[in-house]
Design a protein around this motif. Sequence first.
Motif, short mmCIF file in Angstrom:
data_model
loop_
_atom_site.label_atom_id
_atom_site.label_comp_id
_atom_site.label_asym_id
_atom_site.label_seq_id
_atom_site.Cartn_x
_atom_site.Cartn_y
_atom_site.Cartn_z
N ASP A 88 3.00 8.00 -8.78
CA ASP A 88 3.45 9.24 -8.14
C ASP A 88 4.91 9.10 -7.77
O ASP A 88 5.26 8.40 -6.82
CB ASP A 88 2.60 9.51 -6.89
CG ASP A 88 2.94 10.83 -6.20
OD1 ASP A 88 3.94 11.47 -6.58
OD2 ASP A 88 2.20 11.21 -5.28
N GLY A 89 5.77 9.76 -8.51
CA GLY A 89 7.21 9.65 -8.31
C GLY A 89 7.68 10.15 -6.95
O GLY A 89 8.78 9.83 -6.52
N MET A 148 0.85 -1.19 0.00
CA MET A 148 0.00 0.00 0.00
C MET A 148 0.89 1.24 0.00
O MET A 148 2.05 1.19 0.42
CB MET A 148 -0.96 0.01 1.20
CG MET A 148 -0.34 0.34 2.52
SD MET A 148 -1.51 0.55 3.91
CE MET A 148 -3.01 -0.12 3.38
N PRO A 149 0.34 2.36 -0.47
CA PRO A 149 1.10 3.61 -0.42
C PRO A 149 1.35 4.03 1.03
O PRO A 149 0.51 3.82 1.90
CB PRO A 149 0.19 4.62 -1.13
CG PRO A 149 -0.77 3.81 -1.92
CD PRO A 149 -0.94 2.52 -1.17
N MET A 150 2.49 4.62 1.26
CA MET A 150 2.85 5.11 2.59
C MET A 150 1.78 6.06 3.12
O MET A 150 1.40 5.98 4.29
CB MET A 150 4.22 5.81 2.53
CG MET A 150 4.66 6.39 3.83
SD MET A 150 5.49 5.15 4.79
CE MET A 150 6.71 6.15 5.59
N ARG A 173 10.55 -0.82 0.57
CA ARG A 173 9.95 0.35 -0.07
C ARG A 173 10.18 0.23 -1.56
O ARG A 173 11.27 -0.11 -2.00
CB ARG A 173 10.62 1.64 0.42
CG ARG A 173 10.24 2.03 1.78
CD ARG A 173 10.85 3.35 2.10
NE ARG A 173 10.73 3.57 3.53
CZ ARG A 173 10.98 4.71 4.12
NH1 ARG A 173 11.40 5.73 3.42
NH2 ARG A 173 10.84 4.84 5.41
N GLU A 174 9.14 0.54 -2.31
CA GLU A 174 9.25 0.56 -3.76
C GLU A 174 8.70 1.89 -4.25
O GLU A 174 7.86 2.50 -3.57
CB GLU A 174 8.44 -0.59 -4.39
CG GLU A 174 8.97 -1.96 -4.08
CD GLU A 174 8.14 -3.07 -4.71
OE1 GLU A 174 7.05 -2.78 -5.28
OE2 GLU A 174 8.58 -4.22 -4.61
N PRO A 175 9.14 2.33 -5.42
CA PRO A 175 8.55 3.56 -5.97
C PRO A 175 7.05 3.35 -6.25
O PRO A 175 6.64 2.28 -6.66
CB PRO A 175 9.32 3.78 -7.27
CG PRO A 175 10.48 2.86 -7.23
CD PRO A 175 10.17 1.77 -6.26
#
Length: 178
Positions: free
Chosen positions: A113-114, A76-78, A107-109
């Motif tokens: 959203d960069g 999931m996004p942070m 953590r992955e990009p």
Amino acid sequence: MAAPRRLPIDPIAEAKRQWLAHGWTDAAVGMTAVTSIIRAQQLMLARVERTLKPFALSFARYEMLRLLAFTREGRMPMASAIARLQVHPTSVTNTVERLVRDGLVVREPHPEDGRAAMLVLTDDGRELVDRATAALNTEVFREPGLDEGDTEDLVSIIARLRRNSGDFADPKPQPEPL
């Protein structure tokens, strides 16, 4: 570790007596409620922390791992994790850094959203959180210290307190399917 010594009186009941004796009658019940909730939280958290200690997990680290494990793909996004855990972003960042260091999360990009990061549960993280959850279920959650009816009543009352404090909104009713 020795069991804590039982006090001969309830210090919160004594505090209420003192509040009333000092003329703070309009605040005595509220003071009792607040201090009772805080003390109950301390007692419950101590049980949780004792149970998680063999897994080298704090409750914050456990919550993050469990949150990721509940997702379909363990990611999931942070920003979503921060919102769901309801803690300060710095606390989540520190928790994630320790989980990454321990090989439990990577953590992955973010794919769109960069500037954002995706949190991904590793196989080791999933295995650890599953074992820790089994221990919490057995040692804490199955018997939280109240019978089932009292537990349900307590959860309902605290949910009202949280909602009235702006913690969440009741979900909007979904329309009936056509």
